[in-house]
Design a protein around this motif. Sequence first.
Motif, PDB file in Angstrom:
ATOM      1  N   HIS A 171       0.847  -1.198   0.000  1.00  0.00           N
ATOM      2  CA  HIS A 171       0.000   0.000   0.000  1.00  0.00           C
ATOM      3  C   HIS A 171       0.878   1.241   0.000  1.00  0.00           C
ATOM      4  CE1 HIS A 171      -3.638  -2.309   0.544  1.00  0.00           C
ATOM      5  NE2 HIS A 171      -3.134  -2.899   1.591  1.00  0.00           N
ATOM      6  N   GLY A 172       1.936   1.227  -0.803  1.00  0.00           N
ATOM      7  CA  GLY A 172       2.972   2.248  -0.857  1.00  0.00           C
ATOM      8  C   GLY A 172       2.655   3.639  -0.367  1.00  0.00           C
ATOM      9  N   SER A 173       1.897   4.408  -1.151  1.00  0.00           N
ATOM     10  CA  SER A 173       1.700   5.821  -0.812  1.00  0.00           C
ATOM     11  C   SER A 173       0.933   5.990   0.485  1.00  0.00           C
ATOM     12  CB  SER A 173       0.974   6.532  -1.955  1.00  0.00           C
ATOM     13  OG  SER A 173      -0.301   5.958  -2.178  1.00  0.00           O
ATOM     14  N   THR A 174      -0.018   5.101   0.765  1.00  0.00           N
ATOM     15  CA  THR A 174      -0.762   5.206   2.028  1.00  0.00           C
ATOM     16  C   THR A 174       0.160   4.922   3.203  1.00  0.00           C
ATOM     17  OG1 THR A 174      -2.713   4.404   0.849  1.00  0.00           O
ATOM     18  CG2 THR A 174      -2.855   4.498   3.231  1.00  0.00           C
TER      19      THR A 174
ATOM     20  N   ILE B 167       8.966   5.660  -2.891  1.00  0.00           N
ATOM     21  CA  ILE B 167       7.573   5.574  -3.318  1.00  0.00           C
ATOM     22  C   ILE B 167       6.987   6.928  -3.700  1.00  0.00           C
ATOM     23  CG2 ILE B 167       5.228   5.038  -2.511  1.00  0.00           C
ATOM     24  CD1 ILE B 167       6.563   2.759  -0.847  1.00  0.00           C
ATOM     25  N   THR B 168       7.251   7.962  -2.895  1.00  0.00           N
ATOM     26  CA  THR B 168       6.626   9.263  -3.129  1.00  0.00           C
ATOM     27  C   THR B 168       7.452  10.143  -4.060  1.00  0.00           C
ATOM     28  OG1 THR B 168       5.585   9.175  -0.944  1.00  0.00           O
ATOM     29  CG2 THR B 168       5.694  11.327  -2.024  1.00  0.00           C
ATOM     30  N   ARG B 169       8.740  10.250  -3.788  1.00  0.00           N
ATOM     31  CA  ARG B 169       9.583  11.167  -4.551  1.00  0.00           C
ATOM     32  C   ARG B 169      10.208  10.525  -5.776  1.00  0.00           C
ATOM     33  NH1 ARG B 169      12.697  14.296   0.467  1.00  0.00           N
ATOM     34  NH2 ARG B 169      10.816  15.305   1.308  1.00  0.00           N
ATOM     35  N   GLY B 170      10.360   9.214  -5.768  1.00  0.00           N
ATOM     36  CA  GLY B 170      10.957   8.539  -6.914  1.00  0.00           C
ATOM     37  C   GLY B 170      12.430   8.825  -7.101  1.00  0.00           C
ATOM     38  N   THR B 171      13.105   9.281  -6.033  1.00  0.00           N
ATOM     39  CA  THR B 171      14.531   9.584  -6.130  1.00  0.00           C
ATOM     40  C   THR B 171      15.412   8.347  -5.979  1.00  0.00           C
ATOM     41  OG1 THR B 171      14.473  10.145  -3.776  1.00  0.00           O
ATOM     42  CG2 THR B 171      14.291  11.966  -5.341  1.00  0.00           C
ATOM     43  N   LEU B 172      14.847   7.280  -5.437  1.00  0.00           N
ATOM     44  CA  LEU B 172      15.562   6.013  -5.307  1.00  0.00           C
ATOM     45  C   LEU B 172      14.684   4.896  -5.857  1.00  0.00           C
ATOM     46  CD1 LEU B 172      16.953   6.285  -1.636  1.00  0.00           C
ATOM     47  CD2 LEU B 172      18.247   6.575  -3.755  1.00  0.00           C
ATOM     48  N   THR B 173      15.327   3.898  -6.440  1.00  0.00           N
ATOM     49  CA  THR B 173      14.598   2.707  -6.876  1.00  0.00           C
ATOM     50  C   THR B 173      14.488   1.737  -5.708  1.00  0.00           C
ATOM     51  OG1 THR B 173      16.605   1.506  -7.538  1.00  0.00           O
ATOM     52  CG2 THR B 173      15.563   2.965  -9.183  1.00  0.00           C
ATOM     53  N   ARG B 174      13.646   0.734  -5.873  1.00  0.00           N
ATOM     54  CA  ARG B 174      13.547  -0.282  -4.826  1.00  0.00           C
ATOM     55  C   ARG B 174      14.898  -0.970  -4.617  1.00  0.00           C
ATOM     56  NH1 ARG B 174       9.301  -5.079  -3.306  1.00  0.00           N
ATOM     57  NH2 ARG B 174      10.843  -6.412  -2.280  1.00  0.00           N
ATOM     58  N   GLU B 175      15.595  -1.255  -5.704  1.00  0.00           N
ATOM     59  CA  GLU B 175      16.889  -1.928  -5.589  1.00  0.00           C
ATOM     60  C   GLU B 175      17.881  -1.076  -4.796  1.00  0.00           C
ATOM     61  OE1 GLU B 175      15.144  -1.549  -8.365  1.00  0.00           O
ATOM     62  OE2 GLU B 175      14.486  -3.632  -8.616  1.00  0.00           O
ATOM     63  N   GLN B 176      17.872   0.227  -5.045  1.00  0.00           N
ATOM     64  CA  GLN B 176      18.776   1.120  -4.301  1.00  0.00           C
ATOM     65  C   GLN B 176      18.401   1.210  -2.829  1.00  0.00           C
ATOM     66  OE1 GLN B 176      18.145   4.491  -6.865  1.00  0.00           O
ATOM     67  NE2 GLN B 176      20.056   4.172  -7.995  1.00  0.00           N
ATOM     68  N   VAL B 177      17.109   1.242  -2.566  1.00  0.00           N
ATOM     69  CA  VAL B 177      16.660   1.247  -1.170  1.00  0.00           C
ATOM     70  C   VAL B 177      17.057  -0.050  -0.477  1.00  0.00           C
ATOM     71  CG1 VAL B 177      14.619   1.228   0.328  1.00  0.00           C
ATOM     72  CG2 VAL B 177      14.776   2.866  -1.552  1.00  0.00           C
ATOM     73  N   HIS B 178      16.951  -1.146  -1.207  1.00  0.00           N
ATOM     74  CA  HIS B 178      17.345  -2.439  -0.631  1.00  0.00           C
ATOM     75  C   HIS B 178      18.820  -2.422  -0.238  1.00  0.00           C
ATOM     76  CE1 HIS B 178      17.001  -6.965  -0.361  1.00  0.00           C
ATOM     77  NE2 HIS B 178      18.319  -6.768  -0.321  1.00  0.00           N
ATOM     78  N   ILE B 179      19.660  -1.937  -1.132  1.00  0.00           N
ATOM     79  CA  ILE B 179      21.097  -1.886  -0.839  1.00  0.00           C
ATOM     80  C   ILE B 179      21.357  -1.006   0.382  1.00  0.00           C
ATOM     81  CG2 ILE B 179      23.330  -1.068  -1.690  1.00  0.00           C
ATOM     82  CD1 ILE B 179      22.328  -1.809  -4.528  1.00  0.00           C
TER      83      ILE B 179
ATOM     84  N   PHE C 210      16.683   2.392  13.322  1.00  0.00           N
ATOM     85  CA  PHE C 210      16.815   1.920  11.950  1.00  0.00           C
ATOM     86  C   PHE C 210      15.475   2.048  11.220  1.00  0.00           C
ATOM     87  CE2 PHE C 210      16.198  -1.748   9.078  1.00  0.00           C
ATOM     88  CZ  PHE C 210      17.158  -1.460   8.119  1.00  0.00           C
ATOM     89  N   GLY C 211      14.378   1.847  11.962  1.00  0.00           N
ATOM     90  CA  GLY C 211      13.051   1.996  11.382  1.00  0.00           C
ATOM     91  C   GLY C 211      12.799   3.402  10.875  1.00  0.00           C
ATOM     92  N   GLY C 212      13.417   4.408  11.510  1.00  0.00           N
ATOM     93  CA  GLY C 212      13.298   5.775  11.024  1.00  0.00           C
ATOM     94  C   GLY C 212      13.910   5.915   9.638  1.00  0.00           C
ATOM     95  N   LEU C 213      15.037   5.249   9.418  1.00  0.00           N
ATOM     96  CA  LEU C 213      15.662   5.249   8.094  1.00  0.00           C
ATOM     97  C   LEU C 213      14.763   4.554   7.085  1.00  0.00           C
ATOM     98  CD1 LEU C 213      18.045   5.678   6.164  1.00  0.00           C
ATOM     99  CD2 LEU C 213      19.047   3.558   7.065  1.00  0.00           C
ATOM    100  N   VAL C 214      14.115   3.473   7.506  1.00  0.00           N
ATOM    101  CA  VAL C 214      13.203   2.749   6.615  1.00  0.00           C
ATOM    102  C   VAL C 214      12.097   3.676   6.126  1.00  0.00           C
ATOM    103  CG1 VAL C 214      11.495   0.891   6.482  1.00  0.00           C
ATOM    104  CG2 VAL C 214      13.675   0.504   7.668  1.00  0.00           C
ATOM    105  N   LYS C 215      11.526   4.466   7.022  1.00  0.00           N
ATOM    106  CA  LYS C 215      10.428   5.369   6.650  1.00  0.00           C
ATOM    107  C   LYS C 215      10.897   6.445   5.672  1.00  0.00           C
ATOM    108  CE  LYS C 215       8.180   4.585  11.094  1.00  0.00           C
ATOM    109  NZ  LYS C 215       7.841   5.145  12.425  1.00  0.00           N
ATOM    110  N   VAL C 216      12.053   7.021   5.937  1.00  0.00           N
ATOM    111  CA  VAL C 216      12.574   8.059   5.043  1.00  0.00           C
ATOM    112  C   VAL C 216      12.922   7.473   3.676  1.00  0.00           C
ATOM    113  CG1 VAL C 216      14.431   9.718   4.676  1.00  0.00           C
ATOM    114  CG2 VAL C 216      13.408   9.483   6.949  1.00  0.00           C
ATOM    115  N   ALA C 217      13.579   6.308   3.676  1.00  0.00           N
ATOM    116  CA  ALA C 217      13.945   5.664   2.413  1.00  0.00           C
ATOM    117  C   ALA C 217      12.692   5.270   1.636  1.00  0.00           C
ATOM    118  CB  ALA C 217      14.811   4.437   2.679  1.00  0.00           C
ATOM    119  N   GLY C 218      11.655   4.828   2.352  1.00  0.00           N
ATOM    120  CA  GLY C 218      10.405   4.476   1.695  1.00  0.00           C
ATOM    121  C   GLY C 218       9.776   5.676   1.006  1.00  0.00           C
ATOM    122  N   ARG C 219       9.864   6.847   1.640  1.00  0.00           N
ATOM    123  CA  ARG C 219       9.320   8.061   1.025  1.00  0.00           C
ATOM    124  C   ARG C 219      10.118   8.444  -0.216  1.00  0.00           C
ATOM    125  NH1 ARG C 219       9.145  10.943   5.249  1.00  0.00           N
ATOM    126  NH2 ARG C 219      11.022  12.214   5.022  1.00  0.00           N
ATOM    127  N   GLU C 220      11.453   8.325  -0.153  1.00  0.00           N
ATOM    128  CA  GLU C 220      12.280   8.638  -1.315  1.00  0.00           C
ATOM    129  C   GLU C 220      11.958   7.718  -2.492  1.00  0.00           C
ATOM    130  OE1 GLU C 220      14.212  11.201  -1.617  1.00  0.00           O
ATOM    131  OE2 GLU C 220      14.038  11.871   0.462  1.00  0.00           O
TER     132      GLU C 220
END
Length: 223
Positions: A122-125, A190-202, A178-188
């Motif tokens: 439910h990405g954006s939500t 899903i919402t901003r599109g500045t990172l891909t899923r693969e980059q977030v995973h790394i 670490f969960g705080g980083l997860v939330k910020v990375a998720g926004r980058e």
Amino acid sequence: MPGLSEVRNETASSAAASADEAQPRRRRLEPDERRAQILACAIDMFGERPYAAVSTAELAQRAGVARGLINHYFGNKRDLYLAVVRRMVTLPRLDDMVTPSGTDRERVDGSVHWLLDVISEHGSTWVKVTSHEGVGNDPEVQHILDQADDAAAERMLLMVGRADSTHTAELRAMVRAFGGLVKVAGREWITRGTLTREQVHILLADMLMTLMTETMPKVDPRR
């Protein structure tokens, strides 16, 4: 012999019956199904627009229900939003998932992959809910998110093979950070599109690996 009008009536009746058979019959939903249907529509709408811009009247129309059913199942709009928040941060049951195994890196990669799957459902939500977008400082929302952070920290420690660390307050606090980083990375992602899923995973896998192998042992020598 039947008259012309009788034949026409029979033909019309047959055509109407055929049309009725061709139309899908609307199944009467059970209360739990109806509630789930309303909640699913609410999840979509709160992901599409800010809290203030969501109308229960429009939600009822989209869900195909009377507006009164929303009040019946959820109360007011804020109560419905709280239900959405709880749904967004509820983790899958342990019985419904496979705990990663193997080396520390394999466990970390498997855990991050699972985490990103949960977020993407439910990405954006999920992004809006976890970052308080649209509702401001709501103590009840914060309480739900705090409880979810605690549960997620324990789940993550279990998945990376550190289940014996769940009783250590300092290590749980580190995983919550670490969960705080997860939330910020998720926004980058899903919402901003500045990172891909693969980059977030790394990014998350590297940070979690460092947390496990370097930081945790400094705080708790038993690691």
